[in-house]
Each structure stands twice: as structure tokens, then as C-alpha cells.
Design a protein around this motif. Structure first.
Motif, PDB file in Angstrom:
ATOM      1  N   CYS A 152      29.236 -20.003  -0.811  1.00 32.02           N
ATOM      2  CA  CYS A 152      30.453 -20.817  -0.700  1.00 32.02           C
ATOM      3  C   CYS A 152      31.687 -19.970  -0.432  1.00 32.02           C
ATOM      4  CB  CYS A 152      30.677 -21.602  -1.985  1.00 32.02           C
ATOM      5  SG  CYS A 152      29.491 -22.910  -2.269  1.00 32.02           S
ATOM      6  N   GLU A 153      32.561 -20.521   0.392  1.00 31.30           N
ATOM      7  CA  GLU A 153      33.862 -19.912   0.647  1.00 31.30           C
ATOM      8  C   GLU A 153      35.001 -20.783   0.134  1.00 31.30           C
ATOM      9  OE1 GLU A 153      34.519 -18.589   4.635  1.00 31.30           O
ATOM     10  OE2 GLU A 153      32.515 -17.728   4.798  1.00 31.30           O
ATOM     11  N   GLY A 154      34.712 -22.001  -0.254  1.00 28.88           N
ATOM     12  CA  GLY A 154      35.746 -22.933  -0.685  1.00 28.88           C
ATOM     13  C   GLY A 154      36.261 -22.655  -2.082  1.00 28.88           C
ATOM     14  N   LYS A 155      37.439 -23.204  -2.354  1.00 28.26           N
ATOM     15  CA  LYS A 155      38.043 -23.101  -3.675  1.00 28.26           C
ATOM     16  C   LYS A 155      37.309 -24.002  -4.669  1.00 28.26           C
ATOM     17  CE  LYS A 155      42.510 -23.617  -5.977  1.00 28.26           C
ATOM     18  NZ  LYS A 155      43.929 -23.941  -5.814  1.00 28.26           N
ATOM     19  N   TYR A 156      36.831 -25.132  -4.197  1.00 25.99           N
ATOM     20  CA  TYR A 156      36.113 -26.090  -5.020  1.00 25.99           C
ATOM     21  C   TYR A 156      34.715 -26.289  -4.458  1.00 25.99           C
ATOM     22  CZ  TYR A 156      40.869 -27.107  -6.465  1.00 25.99           C
ATOM     23  OH  TYR A 156      42.154 -26.980  -6.915  1.00 25.99           O
ATOM     24  N   ILE A 157      33.779 -26.644  -5.341  1.00 23.38           N
ATOM     25  CA  ILE A 157      32.406 -26.878  -4.918  1.00 23.38           C
ATOM     26  C   ILE A 157      32.016 -28.309  -5.307  1.00 23.38           C
ATOM     27  CG2 ILE A 157      29.982 -26.227  -5.238  1.00 23.38           C
ATOM     28  CD1 ILE A 157      30.974 -23.400  -5.913  1.00 23.38           C
ATOM     29  N   ALA A 158      31.435 -28.997  -4.347  1.00 24.40           N
ATOM     30  CA  ALA A 158      30.883 -30.343  -4.579  1.00 24.40           C
ATOM     31  C   ALA A 158      29.396 -30.290  -4.265  1.00 24.40           C
ATOM     32  CB  ALA A 158      31.576 -31.368  -3.681  1.00 24.40           C
ATOM     33  N   ARG A 159      28.617 -31.017  -5.029  1.00 21.19           N
ATOM     34  CA  ARG A 159      27.178 -31.026  -4.808  1.00 21.19           C
ATOM     35  C   ARG A 159      26.734 -32.391  -4.289  1.00 21.19           C
ATOM     36  NH1 ARG A 159      22.219 -31.731  -5.847  1.00 21.19           N
ATOM     37  NH2 ARG A 159      21.573 -32.530  -7.834  1.00 21.19           N
ATOM     38  N   MET A 160      25.803 -32.334  -3.382  1.00 22.37           N
ATOM     39  CA  MET A 160      25.304 -33.548  -2.756  1.00 22.37           C
ATOM     40  C   MET A 160      23.803 -33.428  -2.561  1.00 22.37           C
ATOM     41  SD  MET A 160      26.776 -35.139   0.678  1.00 22.37           S
ATOM     42  CE  MET A 160      26.087 -36.616   1.346  1.00 22.37           C
ATOM     43  N   ASP A 161      23.100 -34.532  -2.681  1.00 22.94           N
ATOM     44  CA  ASP A 161      21.676 -34.557  -2.389  1.00 22.94           C
ATOM     45  C   ASP A 161      21.463 -35.042  -0.962  1.00 22.94           C
ATOM     46  OD1 ASP A 161      20.548 -33.629  -4.835  1.00 22.94           O
ATOM     47  OD2 ASP A 161      20.971 -35.578  -5.736  1.00 22.94           O
ATOM     48  N   ALA A 162      20.300 -34.752  -0.430  1.00 25.67           N
ATOM     49  CA  ALA A 162      19.996 -35.112   0.970  1.00 25.67           C
ATOM     50  C   ALA A 162      19.838 -36.619   1.172  1.00 25.67           C
ATOM     51  CB  ALA A 162      18.726 -34.389   1.423  1.00 25.67           C
ATOM     52  N   ASP A 163      19.772 -37.369   0.095  1.00 26.69           N
ATOM     53  CA  ASP A 163      19.683 -38.836   0.241  1.00 26.69           C
ATOM     54  C   ASP A 163      20.929 -39.543  -0.293  1.00 26.69           C
ATOM     55  OD1 ASP A 163      19.252 -38.360  -2.445  1.00 26.69           O
ATOM     56  OD2 ASP A 163      17.430 -39.571  -2.581  1.00 26.69           O
ATOM     57  N   ASP A 164      22.007 -38.783  -0.501  1.00 31.38           N
ATOM     58  CA  ASP A 164      23.290 -39.368  -0.929  1.00 31.38           C
ATOM     59  C   ASP A 164      24.104 -39.790   0.306  1.00 31.38           C
ATOM     60  OD1 ASP A 164      22.727 -38.802  -3.558  1.00 31.38           O
ATOM     61  OD2 ASP A 164      24.050 -37.063  -3.680  1.00 31.38           O
ATOM     62  N   ILE A 165      24.859 -40.849   0.140  1.00 29.84           N
ATOM     63  CA  ILE A 165      25.818 -41.223   1.183  1.00 29.84           C
ATOM     64  C   ILE A 165      27.124 -41.637   0.525  1.00 29.84           C
ATOM     65  CG2 ILE A 165      24.187 -41.852   2.981  1.00 29.84           C
ATOM     66  CD1 ILE A 165      24.646 -44.790   2.149  1.00 29.84           C
TER      67      ILE A 165
END
Length: 99
Positions: free
Chosen positions: A86-99
């Protein structure tokens, strides 16, 4: 889209055989009104068309960064790998089946 600065948000995703929902999941990130993000996807040795889907998106949008594991590391280790990239200031997590 040309990214001129480091992203504010790094969205991380690990995927294993996610072809059924992967396109919709990635499009949901791309369609956000906030544009200063990167999407780091770890392909955890998928055997379906996941790799092709990811390559297509990465070729169209430089904010999408794909890394492929040489062996199946499973979700926790793959997410830790994504965090390390990651290069961002914040991290968000997502699954491959999330929308």
C-alpha cells in the motif's frame, strides 16, 4: 486515468477463483466519486478466469495493481502482502464478491 500523487486510499483485495463477481466488485471501486485511490489485488493462485479479468482491468486503469502469489497463501497472508504494498494514507479492505 493518470495518477499524479500518492493515493489517499489503498483498497486491498485478495481473490481466489472469484470470476463470478470480480468484474462487478472492481467496477464498484472504479465508479466511486472519490478518485484518488489505488486497488491492490492479490490473486491467490486462482484456476478460473480471475487472472484474465484482473489483467484486463489493470491494463485499462493504472490505479489497479495486480500481484499473483506463486503458492496459495490463503486470505490472511494474502491480505498482509497487500498491506505491505500500500501507498495510501488509509487502507480499506474489500472482498472479490463485494459491491
Amino acid at each position: 486515468m493518470k495518477q499524479l500523487m500518492k493515493p489517499d486510499i489503498s483498497v486491498i483485495m485478495s481473490v481466489y477463483n472469484g470470476e463470478a463477481y470480480l468484474t462487478e466488485a472492481i467496477e464498484s471501486v472504479r465508479n466511486q466519486t472519490f478518485q484518488n485511490w489505488e486497488l491492490i489485488v492479490i490473486n491467490d493462485c486462482s484456476t478460473d478466469s480471475t487472472a484474465e479479468i484482473l489483467a484486463d482491468f489493470a491494463s485499462k486503469d493504472e490505479r489497479i495493481k495486480v500481484h499473483t502469489n506463486e503458492v496459495n497463501l490463503k486470505l490472511p497472508s494474502s491480505l498482509n502482502k497487500a498491506i505491505s504494498l500500500c501507498e495510501g494514507k488509509y487502507i480499506a479492505r474489500m472482498d472479490a464478491d463485494d459491491i
